[in-house]
Structures are given as structure tokens and as C-alpha cells.
Design a protein around this motif. Sequence first.
Motif, short mmCIF file in Angstrom:
data_model
loop_
_atom_site.label_atom_id
_atom_site.label_comp_id
_atom_site.label_asym_id
_atom_site.label_seq_id
_atom_site.Cartn_x
_atom_site.Cartn_y
_atom_site.Cartn_z
N LEU A 32 0.38 -1.88 0.05
CA LEU A 32 -0.30 -0.04 0.28
C LEU A 32 0.58 1.21 -0.02
O LEU A 32 0.65 2.01 -0.54
CB LEU A 32 -0.83 0.42 0.84
N LYS A 33 1.94 1.46 0.60
CA LYS A 33 3.02 2.62 0.90
C LYS A 33 3.79 2.99 -0.66
O LYS A 33 3.40 3.82 -0.87
CB LYS A 33 4.04 2.18 1.91
N ASN A 80 3.71 5.91 -5.07
CA ASN A 80 3.98 5.55 -6.70
C ASN A 80 2.50 6.63 -7.40
O ASN A 80 2.89 7.00 -8.33
CB ASN A 80 3.55 4.60 -7.50
N GLN A 81 1.85 7.03 -6.42
CA GLN A 81 0.75 8.16 -6.64
C GLN A 81 1.17 9.39 -6.64
O GLN A 81 0.34 10.53 -6.80
CB GLN A 81 -0.86 7.70 -6.60
N GLY A 82 2.32 9.38 -5.84
CA GLY A 82 2.92 10.71 -5.22
C GLY A 82 1.90 11.41 -4.21
O GLY A 82 1.85 12.53 -4.13
N LEU A 83 1.39 10.74 -3.20
CA LEU A 83 0.86 11.05 -2.11
C LEU A 83 1.65 10.70 -1.04
O LEU A 83 1.78 9.98 -1.30
CB LEU A 83 -0.55 10.17 -2.40
N THR A 84 0.99 11.97 0.08
CA THR A 84 2.02 12.16 1.21
C THR A 84 0.79 10.73 2.37
O THR A 84 -0.49 10.99 1.37
CB THR A 84 1.80 13.08 1.56
N GLY A 85 1.51 10.47 3.40
CA GLY A 85 0.14 9.49 4.02
C GLY A 85 -0.62 10.80 4.81
O GLY A 85 -2.10 10.32 4.41
N TYR A 131 -0.77 1.50 9.28
CA TYR A 131 -1.32 0.66 8.52
C TYR A 131 0.16 -0.38 7.57
O TYR A 131 -0.31 -0.67 7.10
CB TYR A 131 -2.78 0.43 7.60
N GLU A 132 0.47 0.98 7.00
CA GLU A 132 2.01 0.32 6.12
C GLU A 132 2.76 -0.44 7.29
O GLU A 132 3.47 -1.36 6.46
CB GLU A 132 2.23 1.80 5.69
N CYS A 133 3.22 0.26 8.87
CA CYS A 133 4.19 -0.54 9.13
C CYS A 133 3.47 -1.44 9.57
O CYS A 133 4.17 -2.18 10.56
CB CYS A 133 4.96 0.73 10.17
N GLY A 134 2.50 -1.40 9.35
CA GLY A 134 1.76 -3.20 10.09
C GLY A 134 1.54 -3.29 11.77
O GLY A 134 1.88 -4.14 12.07
N ILE A 135 1.08 -2.47 12.14
CA ILE A 135 1.08 -2.42 13.70
C ILE A 135 0.27 -2.59 14.13
O ILE A 135 -0.58 -3.00 15.06
CB ILE A 135 1.89 -0.50 14.20
N ASN A 136 -1.09 -1.83 13.10
CA ASN A 136 -2.53 -2.05 12.93
C ASN A 136 -3.30 -2.63 12.12
O ASN A 136 -2.90 -2.59 10.84
CB ASN A 136 -2.96 -0.83 12.92
N HIS A 185 12.83 -6.27 3.34
CA HIS A 185 11.53 -6.02 4.49
C HIS A 185 12.30 -6.14 6.05
O HIS A 185 11.43 -4.57 6.90
CB HIS A 185 11.18 -7.59 4.81
N VAL A 186 13.23 -6.40 6.39
CA VAL A 186 13.40 -5.79 7.76
C VAL A 186 13.93 -4.64 7.83
O VAL A 186 13.54 -4.10 8.94
CB VAL A 186 15.02 -7.09 8.37
N ASP A 187 14.80 -3.65 6.79
CA ASP A 187 15.24 -1.98 7.00
C ASP A 187 13.14 -2.12 7.42
O ASP A 187 14.24 -0.67 8.53
CB ASP A 187 15.68 -2.08 6.07
N LEU A 188 12.93 -2.27 6.37
CA LEU A 188 11.38 -1.64 5.95
C LEU A 188 11.08 -1.22 8.08
O LEU A 188 10.20 -0.94 8.51
CB LEU A 188 10.50 -1.31 5.50
N ASP A 189 11.12 -2.62 8.12
CA ASP A 189 10.65 -2.82 9.76
C ASP A 189 10.77 -2.25 10.40
O ASP A 189 10.21 -1.41 11.96
CB ASP A 189 10.48 -4.44 10.53
N ILE A 190 12.42 -1.82 10.80
CA ILE A 190 13.10 -1.06 11.41
C ILE A 190 12.90 0.00 11.62
O ILE A 190 12.41 0.42 12.71
CB ILE A 190 14.79 -1.50 12.11
N LYS A 191 12.73 0.94 10.54
CA LYS A 191 12.40 2.16 10.08
C LYS A 191 10.65 2.06 11.25
O LYS A 191 10.51 3.40 11.35
CB LYS A 191 12.29 2.36 8.71
N CYS A 192 10.22 1.51 10.67
CA CYS A 192 8.98 1.92 11.24
C CYS A 192 8.52 2.10 12.61
O CYS A 192 7.72 2.73 13.22
CB CYS A 192 7.93 0.45 11.02
#
Length: 85
Positions: free
Chosen positions: A5-6, A11-16, A33-38, A75-82
Amino acid sequence: IGRTLKRLRQNQGLTGADFGRLVNLSQQQISRYECGINHINVSMLLLLLEKLDITVGEFNTLLIEEINLTPIKNHVDLDIKCLQK
């Protein structure tokens, strides 16, 4: 799901925040949602995909591609950033 989703949103140029306004959610909720927290329920996923102009079939294809093509390290790097937010 959130990672894909992120990518679609970006890709559509939208911020969160922009995307949140489109679907009547806060930027923080979009990030969760994007980080998988919820977890995203089906009706919310359908709304998000509608606003991104993506069909369920297209989204499913993108999910499969991402799972098959993305190295585990990414995947791990993105999860750490979140988690650092």
C-alpha cells in the motif's frame, strides 16, 4: 499488505497525510497500516484500493511480486524504520 500500500501511495505522489484525507483517516493511522502495526480489515482495504484506483486482482499480483522479488533484508530494514517512528 502495508508495504505494498505504501509503495502504491508513493507511486501516485501522495503523502501519508494526503492519502489519509482521501479516506478520512489520520496520517498516523495510514502509517500504522503501512508499517503493519495495525491490521487492515477487508472493508478498509477495499476503500484504500478504491482510492488508489487499484483492483483487488492487481493488488494481489503486486503482493505476490513483492514477496517473490524483495530480498529479506529490505523487509527487515523497512520494519526497523517503522519501529523507530
